[in-house]
Design a protein around this motif. Sequence first.
Motif, PDB file in Angstrom:
ATOM      1  N   LYS A   1     -69.985  -6.691-139.157  1.00  0.00           N
ATOM      2  CA  LYS A   1     -71.450  -6.545-139.130  1.00  0.00           C
ATOM      3  C   LYS A   1     -72.048  -6.875-137.758  1.00  0.00           C
ATOM      4  O   LYS A   1     -73.160  -6.452-137.447  1.00  0.00           O
ATOM      5  CB  LYS A   1     -72.097  -7.407-140.213  1.00  0.00           C
ATOM      6  N   ASN A   2     -71.290  -7.620-136.944  1.00  0.00           N
ATOM      7  CA  ASN A   2     -71.784  -7.979-135.614  1.00  0.00           C
ATOM      8  C   ASN A   2     -71.133  -7.162-134.505  1.00  0.00           C
ATOM      9  O   ASN A   2     -71.314  -7.456-133.324  1.00  0.00           O
ATOM     10  CB  ASN A   2     -71.563  -9.472-135.357  1.00  0.00           C
ATOM     11  N   ARG A   3     -70.416  -6.126-134.891  1.00  0.00           N
ATOM     12  CA  ARG A   3     -69.711  -5.297-133.911  1.00  0.00           C
ATOM     13  C   ARG A   3     -70.678  -4.687-132.892  1.00  0.00           C
ATOM     14  O   ARG A   3     -70.453  -4.764-131.680  1.00  0.00           O
ATOM     15  CB  ARG A   3     -68.941  -4.184-134.624  1.00  0.00           C
ATOM     16  N   ASP A   4     -71.741  -4.074-133.373  1.00  0.00           N
ATOM     17  CA  ASP A   4     -72.674  -3.406-132.468  1.00  0.00           C
ATOM     18  C   ASP A   4     -73.320  -4.407-131.511  1.00  0.00           C
ATOM     19  O   ASP A   4     -73.535  -4.097-130.323  1.00  0.00           O
ATOM     20  CB  ASP A   4     -73.748  -2.666-133.258  1.00  0.00           C
ATOM     21  N   PHE A   5     -73.639  -5.593-132.011  1.00  0.00           N
ATOM     22  CA  PHE A   5     -74.232  -6.626-131.158  1.00  0.00           C
ATOM     23  C   PHE A   5     -73.264  -7.014-130.047  1.00  0.00           C
ATOM     24  O   PHE A   5     -73.645  -7.076-128.865  1.00  0.00           O
ATOM     25  CB  PHE A   5     -74.599  -7.848-131.995  1.00  0.00           C
ATOM     26  N   VAL A   6     -72.015  -7.245-130.399  1.00  0.00           N
ATOM     27  CA  VAL A   6     -70.999  -7.649-129.428  1.00  0.00           C
ATOM     28  C   VAL A   6     -70.798  -6.565-128.366  1.00  0.00           C
ATOM     29  O   VAL A   6     -70.720  -6.841-127.167  1.00  0.00           O
ATOM     30  CB  VAL A   6     -69.680  -7.983-130.152  1.00  0.00           C
ATOM     31  N   LEU A   7     -70.719  -5.316-128.804  1.00  0.00           N
ATOM     32  CA  LEU A   7     -70.528  -4.214-127.855  1.00  0.00           C
ATOM     33  C   LEU A   7     -71.763  -4.025-126.966  1.00  0.00           C
ATOM     34  O   LEU A   7     -71.643  -3.639-125.801  1.00  0.00           O
ATOM     35  CB  LEU A   7     -70.207  -2.922-128.602  1.00  0.00           C
ATOM     36  N   SER A   8     -72.946  -4.313-127.510  1.00  0.00           N
ATOM     37  CA  SER A   8     -74.170  -4.170-126.710  1.00  0.00           C
ATOM     38  C   SER A   8     -74.235  -5.172-125.571  1.00  0.00           C
ATOM     39  O   SER A   8     -74.958  -4.968-124.595  1.00  0.00           O
ATOM     40  CB  SER A   8     -75.401  -4.345-127.608  1.00  0.00           C
ATOM     41  N   LEU A   9     -73.470  -6.243-125.681  1.00  0.00           N
ATOM     42  CA  LEU A   9     -73.430  -7.265-124.631  1.00  0.00           C
ATOM     43  C   LEU A   9     -72.517  -6.863-123.478  1.00  0.00           C
ATOM     44  O   LEU A   9     -72.527  -7.517-122.428  1.00  0.00           O
ATOM     45  CB  LEU A   9     -72.946  -8.597-125.214  1.00  0.00           C
ATOM     46  N   GLY A  10     -71.703  -5.834-123.709  1.00  0.00           N
ATOM     47  CA  GLY A  10     -70.814  -5.355-122.660  1.00  0.00           C
ATOM     48  C   GLY A  10     -69.335  -5.442-122.990  1.00  0.00           C
ATOM     49  O   GLY A  10     -68.493  -5.067-122.163  1.00  0.00           O
ATOM     50  N   ALA A  11     -69.014  -5.934-124.183  1.00  0.00           N
ATOM     51  CA  ALA A  11     -67.593  -6.019-124.558  1.00  0.00           C
ATOM     52  C   ALA A  11     -66.972  -4.621-124.543  1.00  0.00           C
ATOM     53  O   ALA A  11     -67.577  -3.644-124.990  1.00  0.00           O
ATOM     54  CB  ALA A  11     -67.444  -6.649-125.934  1.00  0.00           C
TER      55      ALA A  11
END
Length: 322
Positions: free
Chosen positions: A190-200
Amino acid sequence: MGRLILLLKTFKMKAIVLNEAGGVDKLTYQDIEKPVLKSGEILVKVKNIGLNPMDVHIRGNEQILTRFVGSERPAILGWDISGDVVEKANDVTDFEIGDAVFGFTKGKGYAEFVAAKTDTMVHKPENISYQEAAAVPVVGITAWEALIKLGNVKKGDKVLIHAGSGGVGYMAIQLAKHLGATVIATSSAKNRDFVLSLGADQHIDYTTEKFYEVIKDVDFVLDPIGGETRLRSIDVVKKDGIIVSIVPPQFEEAKEKALEKGVNLILLLGQGNKAEMESLAGLLLQRILRVHVSVVYPFSEMAEAHLQIESKRTVGKIVVEL
């Protein structure tokens, strides 16, 4: 008589105190004496308080409470604050009355006013709010010291950050990308998009994937979890690679395995200093670091804020507003 009562009130402030460690019911609202400034201190009228998992751990254990804030009771928790300077000691030259500031304290943060050492406080960048500023110090310093001071992360390194959606993790992802690293981060789906939005560059869902079966030859790992996660992280790090853990329990057991594998395992108990805070402020001003505040609680709901931290499901940071 009325004037005397008004004068006396000015020497009192609202605070949340602990007479003993325990559950959230031990957080007690009380009017206490405002702090008297010592040399090298400024008096900050607090606008926001940033909460960290350490607040919950310290609140719940008498031995840990004493270690961090001393044996005097009642005790006041709170490390991350933002607010305005309303008074300063005579020898303070780098702050003026009215300056907007943020930084960390050695406890005492759950209060209307905090006497803060100037070597732990910096000016708040104009482009971030008081809420955002209060969310930065402890997690920002932890990420900074882990990646830069201890990890020597540099361009081209492969970096694994566990709990990438948590307070330390989400800051570390952004800092690692700024340093030029390739970043792999774990979190729930559920937090995948948030993590990727940070630059991961890569996301691993820890609920369905075993990170140690997916990746290998990592240069650096940031471990805010400990336990099995820390032990398994040793298996994915290159020889002479570095793992920085911020979890003390069972560290020695993991250290022994790391030595056998030729991996450098380091326990970080962050201290923080003004230079690090100034560096973080600079990155915030440049928008290299973004702040994510998931929930803002009023001061009257500190217990609810602690329970949210205890859920271990916080994305980014929790902030309390006075």
